[in-house]
Scaffold this motif. Sequence first.
Motif, PDB file in Angstrom:
ATOM      1  N   ASP A 100      -2.115  -2.006  -3.848  1.00  0.00           N
ATOM      2  CA  ASP A 100      -3.281  -0.764  -3.699  1.00  0.00           C
ATOM      3  C   ASP A 100      -2.843   0.304  -4.671  1.00  0.00           C
ATOM      4  OD1 ASP A 100      -5.604   0.232  -3.156  1.00  0.00           O
ATOM      5  OD2 ASP A 100      -5.205   0.801  -1.043  1.00  0.00           O
ATOM      6  N   GLU A 101      -3.664   1.175  -5.202  1.00  0.00           N
ATOM      7  CA  GLU A 101      -3.365   2.264  -5.778  1.00  0.00           C
ATOM      8  C   GLU A 101      -2.232   2.181  -6.875  1.00  0.00           C
ATOM      9  OE1 GLU A 101      -5.273   4.775  -5.215  1.00  0.00           O
ATOM     10  OE2 GLU A 101      -6.045   4.826  -3.183  1.00  0.00           O
ATOM     11  N   THR A 141       0.844  -1.296   0.126  1.00  0.00           N
ATOM     12  CA  THR A 141      -0.147  -0.055  -0.014  1.00  0.00           C
ATOM     13  C   THR A 141       1.007   1.155   0.120  1.00  0.00           C
ATOM     14  OG1 THR A 141      -0.213  -0.029   2.459  1.00  0.00           O
ATOM     15  CG2 THR A 141      -2.070  -1.082   1.497  1.00  0.00           C
ATOM     16  N   PHE A 142       0.167   2.449  -0.061  1.00  0.00           N
ATOM     17  CA  PHE A 142       1.086   3.436  -0.021  1.00  0.00           C
ATOM     18  C   PHE A 142       1.287   4.380   1.269  1.00  0.00           C
ATOM     19  CE2 PHE A 142       1.260   2.885  -4.492  1.00  0.00           C
ATOM     20  CZ  PHE A 142       2.330   3.760  -4.926  1.00  0.00           C
ATOM     21  N   THR A 143       0.478   3.849   2.291  1.00  0.00           N
ATOM     22  CA  THR A 143       0.754   4.177   3.699  1.00  0.00           C
ATOM     23  C   THR A 143       0.767   3.082   4.436  1.00  0.00           C
ATOM     24  OG1 THR A 143      -1.499   4.718   4.182  1.00  0.00           O
ATOM     25  CG2 THR A 143      -0.446   6.461   3.323  1.00  0.00           C
ATOM     26  N   ARG A 144       1.542   3.023   5.490  1.00  0.00           N
ATOM     27  CA  ARG A 144       1.303   1.866   6.523  1.00  0.00           C
ATOM     28  C   ARG A 144      -0.041   1.781   7.124  1.00  0.00           C
ATOM     29  NH1 ARG A 144       5.520   1.666  11.735  1.00  0.00           N
ATOM     30  NH2 ARG A 144       4.325   3.550  12.187  1.00  0.00           N
ATOM     31  N   LYS A 145      -0.610   3.006   7.553  1.00  0.00           N
ATOM     32  CA  LYS A 145      -1.998   3.070   8.208  1.00  0.00           C
ATOM     33  C   LYS A 145      -2.887   2.430   7.424  1.00  0.00           C
ATOM     34  CE  LYS A 145      -5.393   6.003   9.708  1.00  0.00           C
ATOM     35  NZ  LYS A 145      -5.960   7.569  10.038  1.00  0.00           N
ATOM     36  N   ALA A 146      -2.949   2.377   5.912  1.00  0.00           N
ATOM     37  CA  ALA A 146      -3.767   1.612   4.955  1.00  0.00           C
ATOM     38  C   ALA A 146      -3.824   0.214   5.180  1.00  0.00           C
ATOM     39  CB  ALA A 146      -3.651   2.018   3.745  1.00  0.00           C
ATOM     40  N   SER A 147      -2.303  -0.321   5.098  1.00  0.00           N
ATOM     41  CA  SER A 147      -2.063  -1.710   5.337  1.00  0.00           C
ATOM     42  C   SER A 147      -2.580  -2.135   6.753  1.00  0.00           C
ATOM     43  CB  SER A 147      -0.699  -2.162   5.076  1.00  0.00           C
ATOM     44  OG  SER A 147       0.162  -1.554   5.990  1.00  0.00           O
TER      45      SER A 147
END
Length: 727
Positions: free
Chosen positions: A238-239, A72-78
């Motif tokens: 993602d993204e 993913t493009f942020t750790r929070k998203a994963s």
Amino acid sequence: MITDDPFKPMAQSTDIINLHDLNEPQYEAVTTTDGPVLVIAGAGSGKTRTLVYRVAHLVKSGVPPESILLLTFTRKASQEMLWRAGRLLNDNCNRVLGGTFHGVANMLLRRYGGELGYGSSFTIIDRSDAEGIVNLLKSSLGLGKKDKRFPSKRAIINMISGCINKAMDIEDLVADQYGHLIDHLDDILILQKHYQEFKFDHGLMDYDDLLVNWKRLLTESAEAQRTISERFSHIMVDEYQDTNLIQADIVRLTAHTHDNVMVVGDDSQSIYSFRGADFYNIMRFPKVFDGTKVIKLEENYRSTQPILSLTNDIIQNAAEKYTKTLFTSIEGDWRPKVFAGRDEREEAAFVVQTINKLVRRGIALSDIAVLFRSSFHSYKIELELGQQSLDYEKRGGLKLTESAHMKDMIAFMRILVNPQDSLSWNRILLQLEKVGPATAQKISNTIAATEDWFAALKNYSAGKAWQPAYARLITLFEDLLSGNQKPAVLFERALQYYQPIFEQLYADDWPKRQKDLDQLKGIMDGYEELQGFIDDTTLDPPDEASAGEVAGERLVLSTIHSSKGLEFEAVFVIGLADGRFPHGSAVYGEQWEEERRLLYVAATRAKKYLYLTYPRQLMTPDRQFKRTGMSPFLSELSGGLFDRIAEVETDSFQSYQTRSESYGPPPVKKKVKKLDMADFSVGLRVSHPFFGPGVVTKLSKTRSLDIHFDRHGLKTLHLDYAKLTII
């Protein structure tokens, strides 16, 4: 020889995942687990839900969770996706490896970096660190000393990073984007070479190195590629529209022993080319992976159909795209509104008055956003909000750990992880009174040249003027190296040493900065080992809002780039004037198409109410006014998709008149004496609704004033727009 940890045995789960919660395309994306899959996920179409269910479905089907890679493009998203997958299934989903490209690269390079000559204790540097190294090299190499036109440290790093992310030779990049600096090309190449050597010699990697070295690992070591590819039997990204060429190559190489790759993205939301993102990665994916199944998610769960009809129309004129049509079952017949103000001031007044009406109707202020193409476009809105006493937060700005005093403290921790980090040594040594750059460099070079770094530090012959301060530094590191101390304890000991230095260095505002150090202490309390803290502060630094208290009911002001992925009940997209959006420098082609996608992203943030506004005249850089029309992206929209509106002075929310013409005459207001330049003089105390009290320092014939505000410093304001009062 490369060895990998054996996978832990996994008991077969008996949990039941209800795949009937998915619509038909989502179900197909979740259950197609073999071979390459491209999911074109329209805005608000449930792509996160699809990824979450796919993770749970793979684990449920018997795929070892350690064999699943979620990028993913942020750790929070994963983290959020894996948490939701665990809620669907069980805790086995927590063993899936999820993270950013840079985070996973960091993990793999610490394990396999020896294949490339790196030890496991390399330090990751951020942008300001990189610029500091370039500045150091410019000085030591004697480059640009007397040439004011020599490229700045920021420009040099932009070039070095740009050629990596765009997969170009630096010569081609300079010729294409920095033609005015072509005479300095030889020196730029010298700096690039020494910059790479400096990082390698001192055990440093910047953000770009993480990706470059991950790709090198996969291409230069057949054994590493096989081991990594076999470990991750199922890859999800993602993204994908935001990936650059190196990231696309990494995905292809990591899937070398299988082709079990699912990428999810929306070509219509590719808006990060300035960061190196390549729109064509998602377009060419079916050619890179033979036999790709393309699945489109077109049912939107966010917006009403009138908003979707308008956004579909925005993107239908795109030159290249995966054709899709968003639809929804959400009821609503309120059409988007277009408003044209006489100028930016009237545009801002309309936006703020409409926000007040939305709030009175029951919409939370935090569920309303004002979006703009560039940060400075919000200036008039901010002034109007200040006058109306409406709280807002503006998205963007420095990360918490990017400020100077925070970098000072983190430098002590970085030394403990990587004693060869000369950048951190220079930062610490220059804090010592009577120690200059040359001395600091000598000490750090001495430390770097020996295996026992602490002995080198302790035995260095200090000058008489700075010997007491140097002795205190030695005592500090004796304390830090004594015993196996947790990061929070190390921080407290370093802070005891740094506090008096801190108060002296930042004498003007150290109490204000102190709260940042307190927040950093709180962050470190959550870490058991120092390496993890150092990596996270560089790869995923907290910003001030996330590290401190949660913001209350505040309106959101944001650039469109920063709003991507968010949603709001009501959205205002401002500044949609010809020459401003798309940007005046955008020409037909890739730039123009990305500007179109930028508007699409902005409009698809709205759930129920969407307002598109623009001024009929703009001020030019030379302070002249010019007439302008609506953005070409608005003028090409089909009829019947939006209403033009004019505001009426009443408290009723339904106080808008739909009309074929744009905004009419303003309502009559009570006359107030208009101030003229003759009313002002140098030294006069004045007050501004946003900047507060200040003193006039200069008057100009162009009806502008220089005012030094007590809390905001020097500002130049035009009398016709400033709303000043004389104190």
